[in-house]
Design a protein around this motif. Structure first.
Motif, mmCIF file in Angstrom:
data_model
loop_
_atom_site.group_PDB
_atom_site.id
_atom_site.type_symbol
_atom_site.label_atom_id
_atom_site.label_comp_id
_atom_site.label_asym_id
_atom_site.label_seq_id
_atom_site.Cartn_x
_atom_site.Cartn_y
_atom_site.Cartn_z
ATOM 1 N N ILE A 174 81.239 -5.047 33.069
ATOM 2 C CA ILE A 174 82.471 -5.498 33.734
ATOM 3 C C ILE A 174 83.133 -4.333 34.467
ATOM 4 O O ILE A 174 83.595 -4.480 35.599
ATOM 5 C CB ILE A 174 83.456 -6.086 32.705
ATOM 6 N N GLU A 202 78.153 -14.683 34.126
ATOM 7 C CA GLU A 202 77.122 -14.158 33.224
ATOM 8 C C GLU A 202 76.474 -15.278 32.419
ATOM 9 O O GLU A 202 75.449 -15.066 31.786
ATOM 10 C CB GLU A 202 77.674 -13.061 32.308
ATOM 11 N N TRP A 203 77.038 -16.472 32.473
ATOM 12 C CA TRP A 203 76.400 -17.615 31.802
ATOM 13 C C TRP A 203 75.399 -18.316 32.700
ATOM 14 O O TRP A 203 74.751 -19.282 32.277
ATOM 15 C CB TRP A 203 77.468 -18.609 31.323
ATOM 16 N N GLU A 243 78.708 -2.510 22.463
ATOM 17 C CA GLU A 243 79.667 -2.874 23.492
ATOM 18 C C GLU A 243 80.125 -4.295 23.230
ATOM 19 O O GLU A 243 79.314 -5.181 22.961
ATOM 20 C CB GLU A 243 79.023 -2.759 24.880
ATOM 21 N N ARG A 270 83.987 -7.108 23.666
ATOM 22 C CA ARG A 270 85.231 -7.355 24.403
ATOM 23 C C ARG A 270 86.308 -7.761 23.418
ATOM 24 O O ARG A 270 86.056 -8.585 22.536
ATOM 25 C CB ARG A 270 85.018 -8.480 25.424
ATOM 26 N N MET A 316 75.462 -13.411 23.772
ATOM 27 C CA MET A 316 76.711 -14.066 24.143
ATOM 28 C C MET A 316 76.804 -15.376 23.385
ATOM 29 O O MET A 316 75.851 -16.148 23.360
ATOM 30 C CB MET A 316 76.715 -14.364 25.652
ATOM 31 N N ILE A 317 77.940 -15.631 22.771
ATOM 32 C CA ILE A 317 78.141 -16.864 22.002
ATOM 33 C C ILE A 317 79.321 -17.606 22.604
ATOM 34 O O ILE A 317 80.434 -17.094 22.640
ATOM 35 C CB ILE A 317 78.432 -16.548 20.516
ATOM 36 N N SER A 318 79.067 -18.825 23.084
ATOM 37 C CA SER A 318 80.152 -19.587 23.696
ATOM 38 C C SER A 318 81.040 -20.167 22.601
ATOM 39 O O SER A 318 80.603 -21.001 21.806
ATOM 40 C CB SER A 318 79.582 -20.703 24.567
ATOM 41 N N ASN A 324 80.766 -11.424 22.684
ATOM 42 C CA ASN A 324 79.745 -10.828 23.532
ATOM 43 C C ASN A 324 79.405 -9.454 22.963
ATOM 44 O O ASN A 324 80.286 -8.625 22.782
ATOM 45 C CB ASN A 324 80.365 -10.715 24.941
ATOM 46 N N ARG A 377 76.619 -6.055 22.998
ATOM 47 C CA ARG A 377 75.442 -5.310 23.461
ATOM 48 C C ARG A 377 75.089 -4.298 22.399
ATOM 49 O O ARG A 377 75.971 -3.627 21.860
ATOM 50 C CB ARG A 377 75.761 -4.563 24.753
#
Lengths: 311, 274
Positions: A275, A309-310, B110, B112, B182-184, B232, B234
């Motif tokens: 980002i 990103e999705w 990494e 957020r 990434m997990i929605s 999210n 990394r």
């Protein structure tokens, strides 16, 4: 004894009401409006973030006068601006407001609704829930920006006429068309089209000069622009920018910016960037073409990165 | 941050020293706050300054307080047992604790986070011999925890629990690689107020994420409401021949989300999500 106390109390109350009425009318100076087409009036907000020097008057608002009544389109960023808009309406016509239309949830467009407590409010079918989830944060932010007085008296969320696709309202020999869109600038964008004069109130689906702000979905916004372009208008009133602009040419700059934004973020994603990498470089070429670039571009990039990103 | 009731899911919130921001970045205030957190999370264990061995990369001024990217870099020679990430002035300061397993290839992470007011962010590493090392960064942002929920609730609900795994184009068994998971999930903080119902949207967030490669643990994370929506991560791992990368996440409503991606399939580009 009791009686005199009551009278005293009554007098005090009456005096207070007089004082309030005096304060209200004295400060509610009519907003300056321009008649951009016969019976179509616009007040142009300044292109800036809400701040004490602009009293939060940062968004365009307007009204359309029919034979039977007036449609008010957005009401400004504070209850006081709503009162001043109402004064401006009264100064231009003896017809009464019959509907307030909120083009979307943002506080610079809806907090003046407080001055129209007696008028039904129309908005996108998603408006009620979206604003309910944000109003307290918006109110607090306004109090921080302009002081507690400016934020006092904000009306509870109210949407009397939710619009899920299209609604026509007859103002008396004047039909206006309200159209709800899928997620673009926000998830509750609505436009108002005056068929008599070919004037489109685009709300914040159209930014001119002011950098577009993505609080919805950049790709969705580009799709909505393709749809909007086909509206047979001759002029549009942007949510931010001049009182009226040529249609559909005024969409070009916004479409270019959003395209650059999406392409730039996709490139960073493809290269495995973060980002921060995206914020540092995406849409940098657009900087000199807009006002408030630094206030909005980093946020737009961040939101668009999280969206794309999705993919 | 506005007021919040001390009830229900908010019981565990740390409300001490939520002094109104006097002068942003008042150093003494920040120091007092850290002392409280040190005592709360690490008791009387001494914590050393990490120096260059652990570094935090975060924007000095965040653009979206609800989505502040934070990268913790750890010197490759330093093997950590755990890494904790704290956003000092958030209502729940401990954002996440990562426990590294045998398939980890380094303790850098990494992610957020939400930032509720101008604050220090701390990373505390626990070495394999039990020492604690810390580093900090100052982030200017406000309102991230109470920030309105997702931009498009219908779309968010439609994809809740979807997991996407991004792997490098080429993977060599035994050679460290970086992956992104990434997990929605709305990761609702419980601090988001709904003006119509006059209530707070209930907390609903991912509370654990486990990542394994070839059956061996890369990391296990305990996560909390300071982690942004759509968690999210990394991280680095050591690929194994013919193995797969497996993600298992649990949320506070008892839901389990899983995804398994064969490492061999990483020869293309992104693994399509679901």
């Amino acid at each position: 004894m009791t009686t005199s106390l009551e009278i005293g109390g009554f007098l005090t109350l009456a005096a207070m009401l007089c004082l309030m009425a005096f304060t209200t009318s004295a400060s509610a100076e009519p907003l300056a409006v321009t008649e951009v087409a016969p019976g179509v009036f616009v007040h142009q907000g300044v292109i800036a973030e809400p701040a004490p020097d602009n009293h939060g008057d940062t968004a365009n608002m307007g009204f359309i006068v029919g034979d039977d009544g007036v449609a008010v389109i957005d009401t400004g960023g504070t209850p006081e601006l709503g009162r001043r808009l109402r004064e401006a309406i009264a100064a231009r016509t003896d017809k009464k407001p019959v509907v307030v239309i909120n083009t979307h949830m943002h506080p610079d467009h809806v907090f003046g609704d407080a001055a129209f407590a007696d008028v039904p409010i129309a908005g996108h079918a998603n408006l009620r829930d979206a604003l309910a989830a944000r109003q307290e944060v918006y109110r607090q932010r306004l109090a921080d920006e302009l002081g507690a007085d400016a934020a006092a008296g904000i009306a509870p969320v109210r949407v009397d006429r939710p619009v899920s696709e299209e609604v026509r309202i007859d103002l008396g020999n004047r039909i206006i068309v309200l159209t709800a869109y899928p997620t673009a600038h926000t998830n509750n964008d609505l436009t108002v089209f005056d068929r008599n004069t070919g004037t489109l109130f685009a709300g914040d689906l159209l930014f001119v000069d002011h950098l577009p702000a993505v609080d919805g979905n950049a790709l969705g916004w580009l799709r909505v622009i393709d749809r909007l372009e086909r509206v047979p208008a001759v002029r549009a009133v942007p949510g931010h920018g001049p009182a009226a602009v040529d249609w559909p040419g005024a969409l070009d700059a916004e479409r270019r910016y959003l395209t650059v934004l999406v392409d730039g973020v996709r490139r960073v994603l493809k290269a495995g960037g973060s980002i921060q990498d995206a914020v540092a470089g995406v849409a940098e070429d657009e900087r000199d073409r807009w006002l408030l670039f630094d206030a909005y571009n980093p946020r737009n990039v961040t939101a668009t990165f999280a969206e794309l990103e999705w993919e | 941050m506005t007021r919040y009731p001390l009830s229900g899911p908010l019981m565990g919130l740390l409300v001490v020293f939520s002094t109104p921001v006097l002068a942003a970045g008042d150093a003494a205030d920040d120091g007092v706050r850290w002392d409280v957190l040190h005592d709360m999370y690490f008791k009387d264990r001494p914590i050393e300054e990490a120096g260059d061995r652990i570094r935090i990369d975060a924007p000095a001024r965040a653009y979206d307080a609800a989505l502040v990217p934070v990268r913790v870099e750890v010197e490759p020679s330093l093997r950590l047992k755990t890494l904790s990430l704290l956003v000092d002035k958030n209502p729940v300061p401990l954002a996440a604790t990562f426990r590294f397993g045998p398939a980890s290839a380094g303790s850098g992470i990494e992610t957020r986070v939400r930032v509720n007011e101008y604050t220090n962010v701390h990373a505390v590493g626990e070495t394999e011999d039990g020492r604690l090392l810390m580093t900090e960064a100052y982030v200017k942002a406000a309102g991230g925890c109470s920030a309105p929920a997702v931009k498009d609730p219908q779309e968010a609900m439609a994809r809740l629990g979807r997991i996407k795994v991004k792997l490098p184009e080429t993977l060599t068994p035994g050679s460290p690689a970086t992956a992104q998971v990434m997990i929605s999930h709305p990761n609702s903080s419980g601090l988001q107020f709904d003006q119509i119902s006059r209530t707070y949207i209930p907390a609903h967030y991912v509370q654990s994420i486990a990542i394994r490669v070839g059956g061996q643990t890369v990391l296990e994370a305990d996560t909390d409401i300071s982690i942004s929506e759509d968690p999210n991560l990394r991280f680095s791992f050591v690929p194994v021949e013919g193995g797969s990368l497996e993600v298992v996440a649990h949320d506070t409503k008892g839901a389990t989300f899983t995804r398994t991606v064969p490492l061999a399939a990483a020869s293309g580009k992104d693994e399509p999500a679901l």
